[in-house]
Design a protein around this motif. Sequence first.
Motif, PDB file in Angstrom:
ATOM      1  N   ALA A 220       0.830  -1.211   0.000  1.00 56.89           N
ATOM      2  CA  ALA A 220       0.000   0.000   0.000  1.00 56.89           C
ATOM      3  C   ALA A 220       0.860   1.256   0.000  1.00 56.89           C
ATOM      4  O   ALA A 220       1.872   1.336   0.693  1.00 56.89           O
ATOM      5  CB  ALA A 220      -0.924   0.000   1.211  1.00 56.89           C
ATOM      6  N   ASP A 221       0.448   2.228  -0.781  1.00 59.47           N
ATOM      7  CA  ASP A 221       1.071   3.546  -0.753  1.00 59.47           C
ATOM      8  C   ASP A 221       0.455   4.388   0.358  1.00 59.47           C
ATOM      9  O   ASP A 221       1.096   5.282   0.892  1.00 59.47           O
ATOM     10  CB  ASP A 221       0.881   4.267  -2.091  1.00 59.47           C
ATOM     11  N   LEU A 222      -0.792   4.091   0.692  1.00 59.22           N
ATOM     12  CA  LEU A 222      -1.500   4.811   1.738  1.00 59.22           C
ATOM     13  C   LEU A 222      -2.332   3.817   2.536  1.00 59.22           C
ATOM     14  O   LEU A 222      -3.032   2.986   1.965  1.00 59.22           O
ATOM     15  CB  LEU A 222      -2.435   5.867   1.132  1.00 59.22           C
ATOM     16  N   ILE A 223      -2.223   3.914   3.855  1.00 59.60           N
ATOM     17  CA  ILE A 223      -3.126   3.200   4.762  1.00 59.60           C
ATOM     18  C   ILE A 223      -3.670   4.267   5.693  1.00 59.60           C
ATOM     19  O   ILE A 223      -2.905   4.986   6.340  1.00 59.60           O
ATOM     20  CB  ILE A 223      -2.406   2.098   5.564  1.00 59.60           C
TER      21      ILE A 223
ATOM     22  N   PRO B  48     -16.497   3.622  10.469  1.00 58.99           N
ATOM     23  CA  PRO B  48     -15.167   3.957   9.930  1.00 58.99           C
ATOM     24  C   PRO B  48     -14.513   2.701   9.349  1.00 58.99           C
ATOM     25  O   PRO B  48     -14.806   1.581   9.774  1.00 58.99           O
ATOM     26  CB  PRO B  48     -14.406   4.460  11.160  1.00 58.99           C
ATOM     27  N   PHE B  49     -13.641   2.915   8.388  1.00 61.70           N
ATOM     28  CA  PHE B  49     -12.918   1.819   7.741  1.00 61.70           C
ATOM     29  C   PHE B  49     -11.448   2.183   7.630  1.00 61.70           C
ATOM     30  O   PHE B  49     -11.080   3.355   7.708  1.00 61.70           O
ATOM     31  CB  PHE B  49     -13.488   1.555   6.331  1.00 61.70           C
ATOM     32  N   VAL B  50     -10.628   1.158   7.437  1.00 62.31           N
ATOM     33  CA  VAL B  50      -9.228   1.367   7.111  1.00 62.31           C
ATOM     34  C   VAL B  50      -9.113   1.181   5.602  1.00 62.31           C
ATOM     35  O   VAL B  50      -9.515   0.145   5.065  1.00 62.31           O
ATOM     36  CB  VAL B  50      -8.305   0.368   7.851  1.00 62.31           C
ATOM     37  N   ALA B  51      -8.611   2.201   4.940  1.00 56.62           N
ATOM     38  CA  ALA B  51      -8.431   2.152   3.486  1.00 56.62           C
ATOM     39  C   ALA B  51      -6.980   1.819   3.175  1.00 56.62           C
ATOM     40  O   ALA B  51      -6.061   2.444   3.695  1.00 56.62           O
ATOM     41  CB  ALA B  51      -8.798   3.495   2.858  1.00 56.62           C
ATOM     42  N   PHE B  52      -6.797   0.815   2.331  1.00 55.68           N
ATOM     43  CA  PHE B  52      -5.494   0.456   1.791  1.00 55.68           C
ATOM     44  C   PHE B  52      -5.523   0.931   0.336  1.00 55.68           C
ATOM     45  O   PHE B  52      -6.353   0.454  -0.444  1.00 55.68           O
ATOM     46  CB  PHE B  52      -5.284  -1.057   1.815  1.00 55.68           C
ATOM     47  N   VAL B  53      -4.667   1.864  -0.014  1.00 57.57           N
ATOM     48  CA  VAL B  53      -4.712   2.454  -1.352  1.00 57.57           C
ATOM     49  C   VAL B  53      -3.376   2.254  -2.059  1.00 57.57           C
ATOM     50  O   VAL B  53      -2.318   2.484  -1.477  1.00 57.57           O
ATOM     51  CB  VAL B  53      -5.053   3.959  -1.297  1.00 57.57           C
ATOM     52  N   LYS B  54      -3.453   1.848  -3.304  1.00 65.94           N
ATOM     53  CA  LYS B  54      -2.281   1.726  -4.173  1.00 65.94           C
ATOM     54  C   LYS B  54      -2.537   2.620  -5.374  1.00 65.94           C
ATOM     55  O   LYS B  54      -3.540   2.481  -6.062  1.00 65.94           O
ATOM     56  CB  LYS B  54      -2.116   0.261  -4.619  1.00 65.94           C
TER      57      LYS B  54
ATOM     58  N   PRO C  35      -2.984  13.345 -15.968  1.00 66.58           N
ATOM     59  CA  PRO C  35      -2.059  13.598 -14.858  1.00 66.58           C
ATOM     60  C   PRO C  35      -2.611  13.061 -13.522  1.00 66.58           C
ATOM     61  O   PRO C  35      -1.896  12.970 -12.545  1.00 66.58           O
ATOM     62  CB  PRO C  35      -1.945  15.127 -14.821  1.00 66.58           C
ATOM     63  N   GLU C  36      -3.886  12.679 -13.500  1.00 63.42           N
ATOM     64  CA  GLU C  36      -4.518  12.146 -12.292  1.00 63.42           C
ATOM     65  C   GLU C  36      -4.028  10.725 -12.034  1.00 63.42           C
ATOM     66  O   GLU C  36      -3.756   9.969 -12.961  1.00 63.42           O
ATOM     67  CB  GLU C  36      -6.040  12.108 -12.472  1.00 63.42           C
ATOM     68  N   LEU C  37      -3.933  10.380 -10.766  1.00 62.01           N
ATOM     69  CA  LEU C  37      -3.570   9.027 -10.375  1.00 62.01           C
ATOM     70  C   LEU C  37      -4.837   8.203 -10.168  1.00 62.01           C
ATOM     71  O   LEU C  37      -5.865   8.734  -9.744  1.00 62.01           O
ATOM     72  CB  LEU C  37      -2.758   9.052  -9.078  1.00 62.01           C
ATOM     73  N   ILE C  38      -4.757   6.924 -10.462  1.00 66.15           N
ATOM     74  CA  ILE C  38      -5.882   6.014 -10.263  1.00 66.15           C
ATOM     75  C   ILE C  38      -5.705   5.361  -8.897  1.00 66.15           C
ATOM     76  O   ILE C  38      -4.648   4.795  -8.609  1.00 66.15           O
ATOM     77  CB  ILE C  38      -5.927   4.937 -11.365  1.00 66.15           C
ATOM     78  N   ALA C  39      -6.732   5.431  -8.072  1.00 62.27           N
ATOM     79  CA  ALA C  39      -6.687   4.813  -6.749  1.00 62.27           C
ATOM     80  C   ALA C  39      -7.254   3.403  -6.838  1.00 62.27           C
ATOM     81  O   ALA C  39      -8.424   3.217  -7.185  1.00 62.27           O
ATOM     82  CB  ALA C  39      -7.492   5.638  -5.747  1.00 62.27           C
ATOM     83  N   HIS C  40      -6.422   2.413  -6.550  1.00 62.00           N
ATOM     84  CA  HIS C  40      -6.875   1.037  -6.370  1.00 62.00           C
ATOM     85  C   HIS C  40      -6.932   0.851  -4.861  1.00 62.00           C
ATOM     86  O   HIS C  40      -6.004   1.240  -4.154  1.00 62.00           O
ATOM     87  CB  HIS C  40      -5.896   0.051  -7.004  1.00 62.00           C
TER      88      HIS C  40
END
Length: 181
Positions: free
Chosen positions: A63-66, A128-134, A142-147
């Motif tokens: 994950a890039d973001l948790i 609430p949830f924990v999001a794991f984002v790649k 130029p936008e990033l796609i969030a998986h």
Amino acid sequence: MRVLIAAITLWGIGCAGASSNAPTTEYRPSDAALFDNAVDLVETPVIVEGEWSGAFEQRVGRADLIAVVRVDSLSSDLVKRRSSYRLNVRVKNRLKGSSSKEIVLRVRDDEAGYETVRVNEDRLLHDPFVAFVKWEADPESPELIAHWHLSPDSEAVREKIDFFLRHPARDAHTEVEVVEP
């Protein structure tokens, strides 16, 4: 000259702010199974020990973001004649990585995760949830796609995330063999 230095400094600061969502690692085809644009309801994930790491461990590592998030709004859209969901989430607490305070997560009806969002609409809007984002770079924008993948914000989920952030799972691409002389 001072104006030029000030302009360059401001430009650099602006770029730093804009790049906060930049991918820290490349999106791989194998990431699709980990970041499946789906919701799970597993409040106590199981740690798989041994040679093969489980999906949870891999998700934390890749994950890039948790972040702990709240879904502010959930809407059904029609995009290119396909149904999709758009989840506008507000980041409450970052556990790994960086992002803006608000993120848009999407799932199309031809993706397996669509049904998990459909059957959990009420829960998504209340818990609430924990999001794991790649993040994946989009060659056409130029936008990033969030998986992404959402897990319940339970104490057990947070403990396991903390454990794996302190003791990262080994990545087969970065293993080092030490050879005695």
